[in-house]
Motif scaffolding. Structure first.
Motif, PDB file in Angstrom:
ATOM      1  N   ASP A  62       0.819  -1.212   0.000  1.00  0.00           N
ATOM      2  CA  ASP A  62       0.000   0.000   0.000  1.00  0.00           C
ATOM      3  C   ASP A  62       0.852   1.261   0.000  1.00  0.00           C
ATOM      4  O   ASP A  62       0.445   2.291  -0.522  1.00  0.00           O
ATOM      5  CB  ASP A  62      -0.940   0.019   1.204  1.00  0.00           C
ATOM      6  CG  ASP A  62      -2.050  -1.006   1.070  1.00  0.00           C
ATOM      7  OD1 ASP A  62      -2.332  -1.412  -0.078  1.00  0.00           O
ATOM      8  OD2 ASP A  62      -2.628  -1.399   2.097  1.00  0.00           O
ATOM      9  N   LYS A 109      -8.422   5.634  -5.270  1.00  0.00           N
ATOM     10  CA  LYS A 109      -7.627   4.915  -6.266  1.00  0.00           C
ATOM     11  C   LYS A 109      -7.622   5.730  -7.554  1.00  0.00           C
ATOM     12  O   LYS A 109      -8.617   6.336  -7.936  1.00  0.00           O
ATOM     13  CB  LYS A 109      -8.227   3.537  -6.546  1.00  0.00           C
ATOM     14  CG  LYS A 109      -8.137   2.585  -5.383  1.00  0.00           C
ATOM     15  CD  LYS A 109      -6.747   2.036  -5.284  1.00  0.00           C
ATOM     16  CE  LYS A 109      -6.705   0.978  -4.170  1.00  0.00           C
ATOM     17  NZ  LYS A 109      -5.359   0.551  -3.928  1.00  0.00           N
ATOM     18  N   GLU A 128       1.793   2.537  -3.509  1.00  0.00           N
ATOM     19  CA  GLU A 128       0.717   3.004  -4.381  1.00  0.00           C
ATOM     20  C   GLU A 128       0.727   4.529  -4.460  1.00  0.00           C
ATOM     21  O   GLU A 128       0.967   5.205  -3.469  1.00  0.00           O
ATOM     22  CB  GLU A 128      -0.639   2.560  -3.824  1.00  0.00           C
ATOM     23  CG  GLU A 128      -0.898   1.079  -3.945  1.00  0.00           C
ATOM     24  CD  GLU A 128      -1.127   0.657  -5.386  1.00  0.00           C
ATOM     25  OE1 GLU A 128      -1.803   1.382  -6.127  1.00  0.00           O
ATOM     26  OE2 GLU A 128      -0.602  -0.404  -5.750  1.00  0.00           O
TER      27      GLU A 128
END
Length: 116
Positions: A35, A45, A38
């Protein structure tokens, strides 16, 4: 101050920077989790490609803003002591502002201020 002092300062600078980097890597918390790798944007997202190419004009506009912002920071101390310095200071600041104006005119002529 001889060349020995310069060498001592150079070595001290290198040791301090390397030591700070080493110490920060040694004592910083480490978490290798997917995570954290990201891309993050408002907790949502991303949709589509994460890397988007921006126009160079945005960066040029930002750099011009920074240049003129820093120049204003130079004007404030001058304004504070203007009464004590006399006409020489006034002539110098006029020259300074003319150079700034020429820079602004050049950027304007090149189209750096167009926001399209």
């Amino acid at each position: 101050m001889g060349s020995e002092a310069i060498i001592v300062f150079l070595i001290a600078g290198i040791v301090l920077v390397a030591g700070a980097n080493f110490l920060s890597n040694l004592i910083s918390p480490k978490s290798d989790n997917t995570d954290k790798r990201e891309p993050y944007e408002s907790g949502m997202k991303t949709v589509g490609p994460t890397w988007v190419q921006f126009k160079v004009g945005y960066y040029l506009f930002a750099i011009l803003f920074l240049i003129f912002d820093v120049e204003v920071a130079f004007l404030v101390p001058w304004a504070v002591v203007f009464g004590d310095m006399g006409s020489i200071a006034f002539i110098e600041i006029i020259i300074f502002l003319v150079i700034l104006g020429l820079g602004l005119a050049y950027a304007w002529k090149k189209g750096a201020l167009k926001w399209e």
